[in-house]
Write an enzyme that holds these catalytic residues in place. Structure first.
Site, mmCIF file in Angstrom:
data_model
loop_
_atom_site.group_PDB
_atom_site.id
_atom_site.type_symbol
_atom_site.label_atom_id
_atom_site.label_comp_id
_atom_site.label_asym_id
_atom_site.label_seq_id
_atom_site.Cartn_x
_atom_site.Cartn_y
_atom_site.Cartn_z
ATOM 1 N N ASN A 70 -27.158 1.423 5.867
ATOM 2 C CA ASN A 70 -25.697 1.324 5.874
ATOM 3 C C ASN A 70 -25.037 2.260 4.860
ATOM 4 O OD1 ASN A 70 -25.778 -0.794 7.835
ATOM 5 N ND2 ASN A 70 -26.280 -2.240 6.198
ATOM 6 N N ARG A 71 -25.740 3.316 4.516
ATOM 7 C CA ARG A 71 -25.247 4.330 3.590
ATOM 8 C C ARG A 71 -24.914 3.763 2.206
ATOM 9 N NH1 ARG A 71 -24.861 8.931 5.941
ATOM 10 N NH2 ARG A 71 -23.668 9.855 4.222
#
Length: 218
Positions: free
Chosen positions: A196-197
């Site tokens: 999810n970065r």
């Protein structure tokens, strides 16, 4: 990449992406941590894990970047070699501030290094040059790196000339226009990709002989 290397990549990637950089990592010596990560990249079977982007700039701030090969690293810094007539060398001599970027994509890892570059002693360069293959050593003499090459034949002619000048049974000497630089780091940032970065970024900054550290938002 071998089956063993592929498995090693998956294991190392999983540790980083799932667990991220543990808080205990904050207190590590950044050079020791870099050596550990470099070892992970080598064991993962990554092609040329020592390849690194080197960014330099002119005194006026006009940047340029290219790939070089890391040849040594210890507590004093990161070493690479080049022709002193090359653009990178001319820029480093005029403006020693520079940066390195290692990117090991299969492990979702980056290491960013910033600092000042200095020429290494000639005896150190001579010792390294003696480990190069004869072909690479002749190539160093033949290439007028970054200068205009009017025609490809000229480079081949220069190679032939130095092959004749340096007999096959003799060691090829270090060219007077060739040597190494050591990037003495003032900051080293470790970047670990995560889901999810929400990546982990750990920045070490040097003040004298002491390193401080802090986490950065991704």
């Amino acid at each position: 990449m071998s089956i063993r290397s592929a498995f090693r990549s998956i294991v190392t990637l999983g540790k980083g992406v799932i667990r991220g950089l543990p808080e205990a990592t904050d207190d590590r010596d950044p050079i020791e941590l870099f050596v550990e990560w470099f070892g992970d990249a080598a064991e993962a079977g990554i092609l040329l894990p020592e390849s690194v982007a080197l960014a330099t700039s002119t005194p006026e701030g006009r940047p340029s970047a290219r790939m070089v090969l890391l040849k040594d690293v210890d507590e004093t810094g990161f070493v690479f070699y080049t022709n002193f007539g090359s653009r990178k060398a001319q820029e480093l001599d005029a403006n020693p501030h520079a940066a390195l970027l290692f990117h090991w994509v299969v492990l979702e890892r980056q290491v960013r290094v910033e600092g000042r570059a200095e020429r290494i002693p000639e005896d150190e360069a001579t010792a390294y040059f003696g480990t190069r293959s004869r072909g690479s050593a002749i190539g160093a003499w033949a290439s007028r790196q970054s200068a205009t090459l009017p025609k490809p034949d000229e480079l081949r002619e220069r190679v032939s000339r130095f092959e004749t000048e340096f007999k096959a049974d003799d060691a090829v000497p270090l060219p007077p226009f060739w040597g190494g630089y050591r990037l003495v780091p003032t900051s080293i940032e470790f970047w670990q990709g995560r889901a999810n970065r929400l990546h982990d970024r750990l920045l070490f900054e040097r003040s004298g002989d002491t390193w401080s550290h802090r986490r950065l938002y991704p």
